[in-house]
Design an enzyme around this catalytic site. Structure first.
Site, PDB file in Angstrom:
ATOM      1  N   ASN A 178       0.796  -1.222   0.000  1.00 49.35           N
ATOM      2  CA  ASN A 178       0.000   0.000   0.000  1.00 49.35           C
ATOM      3  C   ASN A 178       0.830   1.275   0.000  1.00 49.35           C
ATOM      4  O   ASN A 178       0.279   2.367  -0.108  1.00 49.35           O
ATOM      5  CB  ASN A 178      -0.955   0.009   1.204  1.00 49.35           C
ATOM      6  CG  ASN A 178      -0.229  -0.171   2.524  1.00 49.35           C
ATOM      7  OD1 ASN A 178       0.916  -0.603   2.573  1.00 49.35           O
ATOM      8  ND2 ASN A 178      -0.898   0.158   3.609  1.00 49.35           N
TER       9      ASN A 178
ATOM     10  N   GLN B  17      -5.774  -3.555  -1.364  1.00 49.55           N
ATOM     11  CA  GLN B  17      -5.378  -2.625  -2.427  1.00 49.55           C
ATOM     12  C   GLN B  17      -5.786  -3.097  -3.820  1.00 49.55           C
ATOM     13  O   GLN B  17      -5.722  -2.314  -4.777  1.00 49.55           O
ATOM     14  CB  GLN B  17      -3.854  -2.423  -2.392  1.00 49.55           C
ATOM     15  CG  GLN B  17      -3.335  -1.725  -1.153  1.00 49.55           C
ATOM     16  CD  GLN B  17      -3.740  -0.270  -1.082  1.00 49.55           C
ATOM     17  OE1 GLN B  17      -3.940   0.390  -2.100  1.00 49.55           O
ATOM     18  NE2 GLN B  17      -3.862   0.254   0.124  1.00 49.55           N
TER      19      GLN B  17
ATOM     20  N   ALA C 184     -14.337  -1.622   1.098  1.00 50.04           N
ATOM     21  CA  ALA C 184     -15.148  -0.896   0.123  1.00 50.04           C
ATOM     22  C   ALA C 184     -14.592   0.481  -0.215  1.00 50.04           C
ATOM     23  O   ALA C 184     -14.684   0.933  -1.360  1.00 50.04           O
ATOM     24  CB  ALA C 184     -16.580  -0.762   0.636  1.00 50.04           C
ATOM     25  N   HIS C 185     -14.018   1.169   0.777  1.00 50.56           N
ATOM     26  CA  HIS C 185     -13.596   2.549   0.517  1.00 50.56           C
ATOM     27  C   HIS C 185     -12.446   2.632  -0.478  1.00 50.56           C
ATOM     28  O   HIS C 185     -12.167   3.707  -1.014  1.00 50.56           O
ATOM     29  CB  HIS C 185     -13.212   3.251   1.826  1.00 50.56           C
ATOM     30  CG  HIS C 185     -11.949   2.752   2.450  1.00 50.56           C
ATOM     31  ND1 HIS C 185     -11.902   1.631   3.250  1.00 50.56           N
ATOM     32  CD2 HIS C 185     -10.681   3.222   2.396  1.00 50.56           C
ATOM     33  CE1 HIS C 185     -10.665   1.433   3.660  1.00 50.56           C
ATOM     34  NE2 HIS C 185      -9.902   2.381   3.157  1.00 50.56           N
TER      35      HIS C 185
ATOM     36  N   CYS D 282      -2.218   3.392   7.933  1.00 51.06           N
ATOM     37  CA  CYS D 282      -2.120   2.575   9.149  1.00 51.06           C
ATOM     38  C   CYS D 282      -1.065   3.108  10.111  1.00 51.06           C
ATOM     39  O   CYS D 282      -1.136   2.866  11.314  1.00 51.06           O
ATOM     40  CB  CYS D 282      -1.774   1.131   8.791  1.00 51.06           C
ATOM     41  SG  CYS D 282      -2.833   0.408   7.533  1.00 51.06           S
TER      42      CYS D 282
END
Length: 228
Positions: free
Chosen positions: A5, A33, A54-55, A181
Site C-alpha cells: 500500500n 489494495q 469498500a472505501h 495505518c
C-alpha cells in the site's frame, strides 16, 4: 499482502499460494489494495482467505469482506446469533453491504477503462516529475508489477522539502508520507527504510483514482517545483 500500500509492488499470489500448498500451509492474502482494481478468479487462485475494503473503490467506509475458501473451516469470530453464516453474530450492516456490492459491481464493470485512465495519469506524473524535479527518485517497481493507483516518490531533503507534506496540505493537495495505518508514527515508514534507507531523502505517496485529471497532476507538479 497482494499489493504493497505504500510503494505499489504486486506480489505473485499464485507463486505464494502454490508454495503454501506444497507445505500444507494456510494462506491469507491482504488484497485490500487490489479488490475492485484487478479481476479475481478465486476458484482458480490458490488462496484460503482474502480481505477487501469498500472505501478503496469508492464504496462506503467501514465495511469489508472476508473470503473463506469452501475447503477451510474456522471457528466463529463472535458467538451468538447466526448472522454471516454463523461466523459473526450481531446485526448486519445492510447499508454497508449493499454499498459494498454496488461499488464492486461498478468497479468491475468499468475496470478496463478506469485502470487505463488512472494508469495513464500515474505514468504522466512519473514523467513530469523526472523532467521537472532534479534529484527525484521513485520507490518500487513503478514501470513493472505495480499498482496503477499509487506512486511513491522520494525528493532530496532540503529545508523546504522537510515540510513538504504540510505545505502540500495547506495547498489542498492530499498526499501521505506512508500508509494510513502508520499515520502519526514518528519513525516513518518501515517499508521505505527497508528498501531505501536514505536519510537525505523525503518520501511522499501519491494516490490516483478515476476522478483525478491531468490538470490536477500538472498543478501538483508545479507546486512541487516550488516546495522541493
Amino acid at each position: 499482502m497482494h499489493a504493497n500500500n505504500e510503494i505499489g509492488n504486486i506480489l505473485d499470489i499464485f507463486a505464494v499460494g502454490n508454495l503454501c500448498k506444497l507445505y500444507n500451509a494456510i494462506f491469507h492474502s491482504d488484497t485490500v489494495q487490489t479488490v475492485g482494481h484487478f479481476p479475481f478468479d478465486l476458484r482458480n487462485t490458490p488462496v484460503h482467505f482474502i480481505t477487501g475494503a469498500a472505501h478503496k473503490f469508492h464504496g462506503p467506509k467501514g465495511v469489508g469482506i472476508l473470503y473463506i475458501n469452501e475447503n477451510v473451516r474456522i471457528k466463529p469470530f463472535v458467538h451468538g446469533g447466526g448472522q454471516e453464516r454463523n461466523m459473526r453474530a450481531g446485526t448486519e450492516n445492510i447499508y454497508g453491504i449493499v454499498g459494498f456490492a454496488k461499488a464492486l459491481e461498478t468497479a468491475t464493470a468499468n475496470h478496463e477503462a478506469d485502470s487505463a485512465a488512472i494508469g495513464t495519469l500515474k505514468y504522466y506524473m512519473y514523467e513530469q516529475l523526472k523532467k521537472h524535479v532534479p534529484g527525484v527518485a521513485f520507490n518500487g517497481d513503478v514501470l513493472g508489477r505495480s499498482l496503477y493507483t499509487v506512486l511513491s516518490v522520494s525528493f532530496p531533503k532540503t529545508e523546504k522539502s522537510e515540510m513538504i507534506l504540510f505545505n502540500l496540505d495547506i495547498n489542498s493537495i492530499c498526499a501521505s508520507g506512508g500508509s494510513a495505518c502508520t499515520s502519526g508514527a514518528e519513525q516513518g515508514s518501515h517499508v521505505i527504510r527497508a528498501i531505501n534507507n536514505n536519510p537525505n531523502q523525503v518520501t511522499v505517496r501519491f494516490s490516483f483514482c478515476k476522478h483525478n485529471t491531468k490538470e490536477e497532476v500538472d498543478l501538483v507538479v508545479e507546486k512541487l517545483k516550488e516546495l522541493v
